[in-house]
Design an enzyme around this catalytic site. Structure first.
Site, PDB file in Angstrom:
ATOM      1  N   HIS A   1      42.866  43.203  48.478  1.00 62.33           N
ATOM      2  CA  HIS A   1      41.817  42.548  48.060  1.00 62.33           C
ATOM      3  C   HIS A   1      41.806  42.618  46.588  1.00 62.33           C
ATOM      4  CE1 HIS A   1      41.206  46.821  48.872  1.00 62.33           C
ATOM      5  NE2 HIS A   1      40.163  46.824  47.872  1.00 62.33           N
TER       6      HIS A   1
ATOM      7  N   ASP B   1      43.928  49.756  49.330  1.00 62.40           N
ATOM      8  CA  ASP B   1      43.433  51.072  49.030  1.00 62.40           C
ATOM      9  C   ASP B   1      44.481  51.905  49.644  1.00 62.40           C
ATOM     10  OD1 ASP B   1      41.382  50.124  47.745  1.00 62.40           O
ATOM     11  OD2 ASP B   1      39.915  50.258  49.426  1.00 62.40           O
TER      12      ASP B   1
ATOM     13  N   ARG C   1      28.833  43.049  37.168  1.00 62.48           N
ATOM     14  CA  ARG C   1      28.708  43.329  38.542  1.00 62.48           C
ATOM     15  C   ARG C   1      29.059  44.621  38.601  1.00 62.48           C
ATOM     16  NH1 ARG C   1      33.021  44.120  42.484  1.00 62.48           N
ATOM     17  NH2 ARG C   1      32.238  43.543  44.688  1.00 62.48           N
TER      18      ARG C   1
ATOM     19  N   HIS D   1      45.156  44.469  45.403  1.00 59.80           N
ATOM     20  CA  HIS D   1      45.798  45.787  45.670  1.00 59.80           C
ATOM     21  C   HIS D   1      45.368  46.166  46.961  1.00 59.80           C
ATOM     22  CE1 HIS D   1      41.602  46.476  44.640  1.00 59.80           C
ATOM     23  NE2 HIS D   1      41.769  47.824  45.274  1.00 59.80           N
TER      24      HIS D   1
END
Length: 345
Positions: free
Chosen positions: A273, A219, A283, A217
């Site tokens: 990203h 941002d 994570r 996607h």
């Protein structure tokens, strides 16, 4: 197969559908996240903005603008955010996610917006659209409400938000100056109350070769400041291929968003990203998103413009509609000028 959150239980139809196709090696292969080489994005030392002479200061500004143009993503060191604040918000973040799932999902924080806690991908129709992650989405205008529930968490978030807001404003102003545009646009339109934080957790994934932690996607904001742990998993597109971004304990990651690409008339690149899932290790990351109010009009500061003008509210609504209709984000392609618009849109 148990997981926390209960992804397999909630999305059993999605996983069952994939399992039925798993006998077809081609179908299974198409759903696997692609392995990527490791690559180091630009690292900008921000100390020269305050401690350097005029030549060093201008050189630092050129590095920031060059990275935003060529990469759409870069790392900053000596960024001014104290290590103690970063360590504390990581501790508070972990404690928050350790709350049992049924409490997080069932009105554990009734004073916050309905979508404060998110997990999985309700709109996904295939595993390629599914994110194996959970997140707390916290509009900064709601910090007062958060304080009623957890004063320590609220105080830590407020300190982190204040520091990252100052950093984001500074970088945005440098990028505006490089374009020859007024840097005051951001101080007038990107108020802290219109920005937000997103606290992310990517649980261990037993089918990590088949599911993303966060799907590919871009941002939708002006820029994102990302603080991540050292587990790794962030990947970006560079020169048409996916590359791994190796974690750097001394840096924060700056990601250019859609609004900056539109406002800069394509000079700065909104970086695509994703996060690949990890079979064994969880994570954590925290993102600060520099956003204007919904009424703010986004218009390229130079003509002729690639994109037509639009409000941030209009953009967000269109993105949401596209995700529901297609399972994915179309984004800025929807807002190209008529002469440049894509027929696929």
């Amino acid at each position: 197969m148990e997981s926390d959150p209960p992804f397999h239980e909630k999305y059993k139809n999605l996983f069952s559908s994939f399992a039925e196709k798993a006998g077809n090696s081609k179908a299974a292969h198409e759903n696997e996240p692609v392995m990527a080489d490791e690559c180091a994005p630009p690292v900008v030392d921000l100390r020269w903005l305050s401690a350097g002479d005029m030549e060093q200061k201008e050189c630092c500004k050129r590095e920031i603008a060059g990275a935003a143009n060529q990469w759409g993503l870069f790392q900053v060191v000596n960024h001014g955010i104290p290590r103690e604040i970063l360590a504390r918000i990581k501790r508070e973040q972990v404690k928050l996610f350790r709350i049992p799932f049924h409490k997080k999902a069932n009105d554990r924080f009734p004073n916050l917006p309905a979508e404060y806690y998110r997990w999985g991908t309700p709109t996904a129709s295939s595993l390629t659209q599914f994110s194996w992650s959970e997140a707390f989405h916290i509009p900064l205008e709601n910090l007062a409400k958060l304080k009623l529930l957890n004063s320590t968490l609220s105080k830590t978030i407020a300190e982190f938000a204040e520091a990252t807001s100052e950093l984001a404003q500074g970088i945005a102003e440098i990028l505006a100056e490089n374009l020859g545009c007024s840097p005051t646009f951001f101080s007038k339109n990107c108020l802290r109350s219109s920005c937000y934080l997103r606290l992310n957790r990517y649980p261990p994934c037993p089918i990590s070769s088949q599911v993303f932690g966060l799907v590919p996607h871009t941002d939708s904001d002006f820029l994102t400041i990302l603080y991540q742990d050292q587990v790794g998993g962030l990947q970006v597109v560079k020169d048409g291929r996916w590359v791994n971004i190796k974690p750097n304990p001394d840096s924060l990651i700056i990601i250019i968003g859609d609004l900056f690409q539109a406002w800069s008339n394509g000079v700065y690149k909104s970086m695509e990203h994703r996060v690949v899932s990890n079979h064994r290790v969880e994570r954590f990351s925290i993102g600060y998103f520099l956003c204007p109010s919904n009424e703010t009009v986004i218009q390229p500061c130079h003509q002729p413009s690639i994109y037509r003008k639009f409000s941030f509210g209009e953009y967000r609504q269109q993105v949401q509609q596209d995700v529901i209709a297609t399972g994915g984000k179309i984004g800025l392609r929807r807002f190209l000028t008529v002469s440049r618009n894509l027929s696929s849109c």
